[in-house]
Design an enzyme around this catalytic site. Structure first.
Site, PDB file in Angstrom:
ATOM      1  N   ASP A 267     116.524  42.175  63.194  1.00 13.58           N
ATOM      2  CA  ASP A 267     116.497  43.463  62.495  1.00 13.58           C
ATOM      3  C   ASP A 267     117.744  44.262  62.878  1.00 13.58           C
ATOM      4  O   ASP A 267     117.943  44.590  64.045  1.00 13.58           O
ATOM      5  CB  ASP A 267     115.236  44.234  62.895  1.00 13.58           C
ATOM      6  CG  ASP A 267     115.006  45.478  62.055  1.00 13.58           C
ATOM      7  OD1 ASP A 267     116.000  46.131  61.669  1.00 13.58           O
ATOM      8  OD2 ASP A 267     113.837  45.814  61.806  1.00 13.58           O
TER       9      ASP A 267
ATOM     10  N   SER B  37     109.977  51.470  59.895  1.00 11.76           N
ATOM     11  CA  SER B  37     111.196  52.121  60.364  1.00 11.76           C
ATOM     12  C   SER B  37     110.877  53.503  60.934  1.00 11.76           C
ATOM     13  O   SER B  37     110.074  53.609  61.864  1.00 11.76           O
ATOM     14  CB  SER B  37     112.211  52.172  59.217  1.00 11.76           C
ATOM     15  OG  SER B  37     113.502  52.419  59.701  1.00 11.76           O
TER      16      SER B  37
ATOM     17  N   HIS C 136     115.176  43.883  58.035  1.00  9.88           N
ATOM     18  CA  HIS C 136     114.570  45.141  58.460  1.00  9.88           C
ATOM     19  C   HIS C 136     113.202  45.272  57.815  1.00  9.88           C
ATOM     20  O   HIS C 136     113.087  45.487  56.612  1.00  9.88           O
ATOM     21  CB  HIS C 136     115.475  46.297  58.024  1.00  9.88           C
ATOM     22  CG  HIS C 136     115.030  47.640  58.492  1.00  9.88           C
ATOM     23  ND1 HIS C 136     114.674  47.898  59.795  1.00  9.88           N
ATOM     24  CD2 HIS C 136     114.864  48.816  57.829  1.00  9.88           C
ATOM     25  CE1 HIS C 136     114.339  49.178  59.913  1.00  9.88           C
ATOM     26  NE2 HIS C 136     114.434  49.746  58.733  1.00  9.88           N
TER      27      HIS C 136
END
Length: 495
Positions: free
Chosen positions: A435, A214, A463
């Site tokens: 995602d 991320s 994710h």
């Protein structure tokens, strides 16, 4: 465990609007290839003492987990000036050690120390040959964490107050300046990338081996831009495109979460859940639960499940398909007037501790986001962005009019938006088509920006593709990190 980690501790989706500010942040522009600011310290590894678990309670580290610190300049432009300590954690390699693999789990604002204590088992295959190392980045928790006078509740109020939200945001920013004014100009991602190179030297590695998830993909991309010759085996999973505007980021994430919500609703019906017999009914039921909280929060002990807490309680389990059943049960309980489960998920997502205090997750996120962009939309423009989000996915929209960076005591800049790793070793970029927080197209754009990126596509939900448990993704990443086998361009892993 894998899915719980990715759900609550990666890529918090908090919309932070920005506006006019006063003092500038340090200009973090740098030459194409940077050098470390100073010789790195040797890390004295000792037993970990202050770990916090996902439930906000003190946690006991697993055997073999150790903690330490490394000193870095507050301002890398002044390496001989004031220093701060970065907190680190490691799980020693279980096999023949070849070096360290450094992790950033996202946020920005997530504690790598606390997360690694929980996540090490999920990466145990990689831990055969590498010490698994993570850290609290500058401005986060133990590393000169941004504290704002305990005003997180004011931040949450600002997000939920249509009339006085901006006033609350102003008071919140003032509290951050009072408590953490010294660190605020230096929490940007370029400064953090320079810290990474000192960590690399401190653990004794010639090259940095790195796994970013991320926001950690942004940090890794900035590192590769400034230190291309020091890039070792790099994995950037759930990629973020740092060049997009605030509006594009907000609308793209809203689209991703809307698609995840629709997928959740379809799965809920397939599992014969209690929220409705058709996907549209499931979605409407959850939305009605949240809407009811605007006027009548649910009592949970001596607390209340407010609308903004309910929002985050719903958003959190949308990060991973494995936590969809938890969302179904929590929403069904809320329909009957019990908000306990939704509140618990919101608390974990926001870093609330068992004693009622908060980690620096939200305060650090705000500070780093404000540092990493020079974009300054007005309050009216921020409201317009929020309305676009509302049209796409109302659950992600805020009720308040707060523009947090409008009152921030330091300006940001665009130094961390410049990505070009020309000259580095191959960098594996992993993007998931399902995602919600970092949509797939960002993986494709980041791959192009790096110039040395190799794209791996995961066609499933969630994710963070490696943490999904998908065998193809895991074997592709592990073959690269452990054996140096670079994936073929455009490798695709089915769900």
């Amino acid at each position: 465990m894998k899915q719980r980690i990715v759900t609550f501790l990666l890529g918090a989706a908090v919309l932070v609007g920005c506006g006019v500010t006063s003092k500038p942040a340090h200009n973090e522009s740098a030459p194409k290839e940077s050098t470390p600011s100073k010789p790195a310290d040797t890390i004295a590894w000792t037993a970990c003492k202050d770990l916090i678990g996902l439930d906000g309670r003190p946690a006991t580290p697993a055997p073999g987990v150790e903690c330490g610190t490394v000193r870095v300049p507050l301002d890398h432009a002044d390496p001989g000036g004031e220093q701060i300590d970065l907190a680190l954690i490691r799980m020693k390699a279980t096999g023949e050690r070849r070096g360290s693999l450094v992790f950033n789990f996202g946020g920005p604002g997530a504690s790598g120390v606390d997360t690694m204590a929980m996540a090490a088992a999920a990466f145990r295959t990689l831990g055969r040959d590498y010490d698994l190392v993570s850290f609290d980045p500058r401005g986060v928790e133990r590393s000169a964490g941004v504290k704002c006078g305990g005003q997180v509740e004011k931040l949450l109020k600002a997000m939920n107050d249509a009339e006085n939200g901006d006033l609350s945001a102003k008071e919140f920013a003032a509290a951050c300046e009072q408590d953490s004014g010294k660190i605020l100009p230096y929490v940007g991602t370029v400064q953090a990338a320079k810290d990474l190179d000192l960590i690399r030297a401190a653990v004794g590695d010639e090259k940095l081996n790195y796994f970013g998830l991320s926001y950690g993909t942004h940090l890794g991309a900035v590192y590769a831009t400034h230190f291309p010759k020091n890039v070792g085996r790099f994995v950037l999973d759930a990629a973020l495109d740092p060049t997009v505007s605030l509006e594009e980021r907000a609308v793209t994430q809203a689209t991703g979460f809307d698609q995840a919500f629709e997928a959740f609703a379809k799965d809920c019906v397939a599992q014969k859940c209690d929220l409705g017999a058709a996907p549209a009914t499931v979605e409407r039921t959850v939305e009605q639960v949240l809407d009811g909280l605007k006027d009548k929060p649910l009592k949970v002990g001596d607390r209340e499940l407010t609308y903004v807490l309910g929002q985050h309680g719903v958003i959190a389990p949308l990060y991973a398909k494995a936590t969809w059943p938890a969302l179904e049960k929590a929403a069904a309980a809320a329909v009957k007037g019990d908000g306990t489960a939704l509140l618990a998920m919101a608390d974990a997502y926001m870093g609330r501790k068992a004693d009622g205090t908060y980690s620096t997750m939200l305060t650090s996120l705000t500070a780093i986001n404000c540092a990493d962009t020079a974009e300054r939309p007005s309050a009216a423009e921020a409201v317009a962005i929020n309305e676009k989000v509302r049209k796409v996915f109302p659950i992600l929209a805020t009720e308040g009019t707060a523009v947090f960076c409008a009152h921030w005591p330091v300006r940001g800049d665009n130094a961390a938006k410049r990505i070009d790793a020309t000259g580095s070793a191959p960098i594996v970029v992993v993007g998931g088509k399902g995602d919600p927080a970092t949509p797939y197209k960002w993986a494709t754009t980041l791959t192009r920006q790096l110039k040395t990126g190799v794209l791996v596509t995961y066609e499933g939900e969630g994710h963070g593709a490696y943490l999904s448990g998908n065998g193809c993704v895991m074997s592709t990443v592990e073959s690269y990190v452990l054996d140096g086998k670079v994936p073929s361009p455009n490798t695709t892993c089915a769900a």
